[in-house]
Enzyme design. Structure first.
Site, short mmCIF file in Angstrom:
data_model
loop_
_atom_site.label_atom_id
_atom_site.label_comp_id
_atom_site.label_asym_id
_atom_site.label_seq_id
_atom_site.Cartn_x
_atom_site.Cartn_y
_atom_site.Cartn_z
N CYS A 159 0.85 -1.19 0.00
CA CYS A 159 0.00 0.00 0.00
C CYS A 159 0.89 1.25 0.00
O CYS A 159 1.71 1.44 0.90
CB CYS A 159 -0.91 0.00 1.22
SG CYS A 159 -1.87 -1.52 1.43
N CYS A 209 1.28 3.54 3.18
CA CYS A 209 1.36 2.97 4.53
C CYS A 209 2.78 2.84 5.06
O CYS A 209 3.63 2.19 4.44
CB CYS A 209 0.68 1.60 4.54
SG CYS A 209 0.61 0.90 6.20
N CYS A 218 -11.18 0.14 18.47
CA CYS A 218 -10.78 -0.58 17.26
C CYS A 218 -9.34 -1.06 17.39
O CYS A 218 -8.44 -0.28 17.76
CB CYS A 218 -10.93 0.32 16.04
SG CYS A 218 -10.68 -0.56 14.48
N CYS A 260 -14.21 -3.15 17.52
CA CYS A 260 -13.98 -3.17 16.08
C CYS A 260 -12.58 -3.71 15.82
O CYS A 260 -11.69 -3.55 16.66
CB CYS A 260 -14.11 -1.74 15.52
SG CYS A 260 -13.71 -1.56 13.76
N CYS A 280 -17.54 -1.18 8.59
CA CYS A 280 -16.89 0.13 8.60
C CYS A 280 -16.01 0.18 7.36
O CYS A 280 -15.05 -0.58 7.24
CB CYS A 280 -16.05 0.29 9.87
SG CYS A 280 -15.10 1.83 9.95
N ARG A 306 -17.18 9.28 9.42
CA ARG A 306 -16.09 9.57 10.36
C ARG A 306 -15.04 10.50 9.75
O ARG A 306 -14.48 10.23 8.69
CB ARG A 306 -15.42 8.28 10.83
CG ARG A 306 -14.32 8.52 11.89
CD ARG A 306 -13.78 7.23 12.45
NE ARG A 306 -14.85 6.43 12.98
CZ ARG A 306 -14.95 5.10 12.81
NH1 ARG A 306 -14.04 4.46 12.11
NH2 ARG A 306 -15.96 4.44 13.33
#
Length: 331
Positions: free
Chosen positions: A58, A61, A98, A130, A190, A262
């Site tokens: 990614c 990241c 989470c 989460c 989510c 969010r």
């Protein structure tokens, strides 16, 4: 025509997205007021329970093993340390906790068993729990559900067309398959994305289209602004303009009136006034705590001061379920 729709067309979404800013925010705010308590904000805390060393590529990241970003690889945390952090988050006002692990996918091993034990522990604290652990099979999703998982985060990141420019180690359809497995297990979804990845406005519209035309809208849609990290391929990308965030939040609110939208990564660079505009545009969820996995985030004290100034209050945990039970009892 009903406000809650799953048959949005790309031209319809483009017309909304391209509206003059103040008209767009007014329309989003009006729908937000119709379907939600606008003074209520869901406060979530995100903890990296296993950091770095991820095999994915990614481009945004810092936890990808192939990039030199200064992030130290850390093994899976101990349950007692995770529960201690969760309790502190609850005491500070968070109602959703989470746990994120830098994995490509979940493997059926001792580490997953330990995560399941953590899920049970956080659930027993009375928090919505989460996880974001990478790709899941239907069996793994069911095991998480049986342990008490309330929500699973798995972001689309961007449009299907732009996806391969950001990630090559899995596909956009892999993402959708995991989300389908989560739904089958009865866990809430989510799912949102990141802006500032070099995508076009059309890519943003297409990503929102994918979310808004799912058979069920995601219960939570995080809108993230890229935080460029040195050492990643996107480390030199320019900061996302606040009005791009407002436009995304407002469009998401119009397309998915009941969804928790969010205001996520990138909030650390926003003033209170800029965040207030995002709340006005329909955001009703934030991450609290000084870290979002490995990137900086406003601390609890700063958020509490902002809530007091703006007249906001934390949303209670399991509100939907409690309302449903109350209505059943009254009936």
């Amino acid at each position: 025509m009903s406000d809650i729709r799953n048959n949005w067309t790309l031209p319809e979404i483009k017309d909304i997205y391209d509206m003059p800013m103040l008209e767009l925010v007014y329309r989003a705010s009006s729908l937000h007021r119709k379907y939600n308590d606008t003074a209520e904000v869901q406060v979530c805390t995100l903890l990296s329970i296993k950091t770095g060393g991820c095999s994915e590529d990614c481009a945004y990241c810092p936890q990808a093993a192939r990039y030199n970003t200064g992030v130290d690889v850390q093994a899976l945390m101990k349950k007692e340390d995770v529960l201690s952090y969760a309790q502190k988050a609850k005491d500070a006002g968070s109602t959703r906790f989470c746990m994120g692990a830098a994995w490509r996918e979940v493997r059926d091993n001792r580490d997953f068993d330990r995560v399941l034990d953590m899920v049970k522990g956080v659930n027993e604290l009375g928090m919505e729990v989460c996880c974001t652990l990478g790709m899941l099979t239907e069996y793994q999703a069911q095991r998480l559900a049986d342990a008490g998982l309330y929500a699973y985060n798995h972001n689309l990141d961007t449009s299907k067309e732009h996806y391969s420019e950001i990630i090559t180690t899995r596909t956009f359809n892999d993402r959708l398959e995991t989300l389908d497995n989560v739904r089958k297990a009865g866990v809430t979804v989510c799912c949102g994305g990141i802006i500032g990845l070099g995508e076009t406005h059309e890519d943003r519209i297409k990503m929102l289209h994918t979310l808004a035309t799912m058979p069920e809208h995601p219960e939570s849609v995080p809108i993230n602004a890229l935080v460029p990290i040195a050492g990643t391929p996107l480390g030199n990308n320019t900061k996302v303009d606040i009005w791009d965030m407002v436009r995304m939040i407002a469009t998401a609110r119009i397309l998915m009136p009941k969804t928790m939208v969010r205001l996520s990564a990138g909030r650390n660079d926003m003033s209170v006034a800029e965040q207030a505009f995002c709340f006005m545009a329909g955001a009703n969820s934030i991450f609290a705590g000084d870290k979002l996995l490995t990137t900086a985030n406003p601390g609890f004290d700063a958020d509490n001061a902002m809530f007091e100034l703006l007249g906001l209050k934390p949303r209670k945990a399991f509100k939907e379920e409690k309302q449903y039970l109350s209505e059943m009892i009254e009936a």
